[in-house]
Design a protein around this motif. Sequence first.
Motif, PDB file in Angstrom:
ATOM      1  N   UNK A   1      41.373  50.860  33.299  1.00  0.00           N
ATOM      2  CA  UNK A   1      41.509  50.979  34.997  1.00  0.00           C
ATOM      3  C   UNK A   1      42.326  52.218  35.443  1.00  0.00           C
ATOM      4  N   UNK A   2      41.636  52.773  36.555  1.00  0.00           N
ATOM      5  CA  UNK A   2      42.394  53.962  37.092  1.00  0.00           C
ATOM      6  C   UNK A   2      43.619  53.245  37.523  1.00  0.00           C
ATOM      7  N   UNK A   3      44.572  54.146  37.588  1.00  0.00           N
ATOM      8  CA  UNK A   3      46.091  53.676  38.045  1.00  0.00           C
ATOM      9  C   UNK A   3      46.589  54.566  39.247  1.00  0.00           C
ATOM     10  N   UNK A   4      47.394  54.049  40.290  1.00  0.00           N
ATOM     11  CA  UNK A   4      47.881  54.747  41.295  1.00  0.00           C
ATOM     12  C   UNK A   4      48.768  55.992  41.079  1.00  0.00           C
ATOM     13  N   UNK A   5      49.236  56.102  39.680  1.00  0.00           N
ATOM     14  CA  UNK A   5      49.938  57.178  39.342  1.00  0.00           C
ATOM     15  C   UNK A   5      49.182  58.356  38.898  1.00  0.00           C
ATOM     16  N   UNK A   6      47.807  58.464  38.934  1.00  0.00           N
ATOM     17  CA  UNK A   6      46.990  59.573  38.907  1.00  0.00           C
ATOM     18  C   UNK A   6      46.380  59.306  37.571  1.00  0.00           C
ATOM     19  N   UNK A   7      46.530  58.511  36.455  1.00  0.00           N
ATOM     20  CA  UNK A   7      46.172  58.293  35.317  1.00  0.00           C
ATOM     21  C   UNK A   7      45.372  57.000  35.127  1.00  0.00           C
TER      22      UNK A   7
END
Length: 469
Positions: free
Chosen positions: A348-354
């Motif tokens: 899953x993509x994460x809000x922290x950009x990773x």
Amino acid sequence: MSMNEGVQGYRAWSIEQREQRLQRSGLEVALTPASRKKLLGISGLYNQQRALNEHEHIELEHANHTYKAGLTQRSHRQRYRILVYNLTVLEIVPLGAGPAMIAASSNPVSASLQNEGNSSLTLAPPIEQRGVTKLLQELAVRTLYSLGLDSGEVLLTDMGSRRYVVEAITPLLEQPSTTLPEPYRTAAQVLARKLALEQPGRPGLLMGMDPEFLLLRETSDRVVRASRFLPMAGVAGCDAGPPGTRGAFPVAELRPEPRGEPRALLAQLMSAVAAADRLITDRSLRWRAGGMPLRGWALGGHLHFSGVTLSGPLLRALDNYLALPMLLLEDARAGARRPRYGVLGDFRYQPHGGFEYRTLPSFLVSPVVAKGAVYLAHLIVSHYEELPLRPLDREELHAAYYSGDKPPLRAAFTPLLAQLRALSGYEQAARYIEPLFHYIAAERTWDESRDIRELWIQREPHTISPTHK
């Protein structure tokens, strides 16, 4: 970086093999005439006419043909054509519901692509979305990835009740002396710029994690809600559980602060364990980790990465060089979590950009396993271009992974082991990774019935408990 690196394997597989591969990965599929008739209610004659119409680029709902029965059977079902590049959904086009497309303005990926021409910024990963859009994205990406692809089109049919059937796959192919069509062309340019900015060895890599565990009453083997002791937020917290436990937050989860080096991240993990130990005041409870320490309770050991661009080759390196050896170490009970959880390439993509790599079971089964998993993951992500072997692309090994058949996987891991040991930086990480490889060679596994609290709170070194056959 090559696009769709597994396309040769995809072409070599029969339609039946592609369908079986997708089914093993937890997807509903209707590629063969038999499955199309069973799932979609399409007769053989209607299926032939549909193929002819699609070859002529005629939308089935508007085609003039005589197979009205087949049309009636499926005309009420919504279909979606989903465009994917490098594991990222670019567009979702509803078919049979007018020419409208899910608006680019509501799709963070498409919006970023449209703005790319006016900005030097790189493409931001999509924000997690709830509802139908998020589910369609996940299914389309998993479909392509399970077939060795990372870019192309997927046709999904809505069966109702949040069930979607994979009806067709079209890989995106690069043609000599021709440019990719939009929106693929812009996405490819953005990806190339992001990859060009990465330095060898990825010194800016940042890792985090959120491994899970259960609290069990020893006398009854019943789960005690983690929310009785742990807050929602914090380095030691509680999380949602399986269906039927909504709102109870029964699963315990450790969320150490991200760090750039494995040693520092593991120090944060030890601090999170100590926090959990202070908060969980009932000393009679047993802590259980692994893949499925209690029937129906699947646990994960999710790893977070930033400072690196997610790509098909990176994800496949994690599957083959990390998930495969971890499967060789796992308790036989852990296999029950697949394919609902623990599928290859789960991210899953994460809000922290990773992104978050979600395939692994909870490696909290012992400090030895946790240390080895963290150091190995960091090494793989730092040098994934040097790890090109893909044994899990082979049909028999893909099947072995999902069935938990370890002997062929153990044999297939031998050449991967040699490549890992040859990596720059392996010598410094060897003291933490080599114990895992020794356990694999000895055919030892962890024991998911064991109380892990005593392993983590005591300071004496521990090993995996003896295997149970």
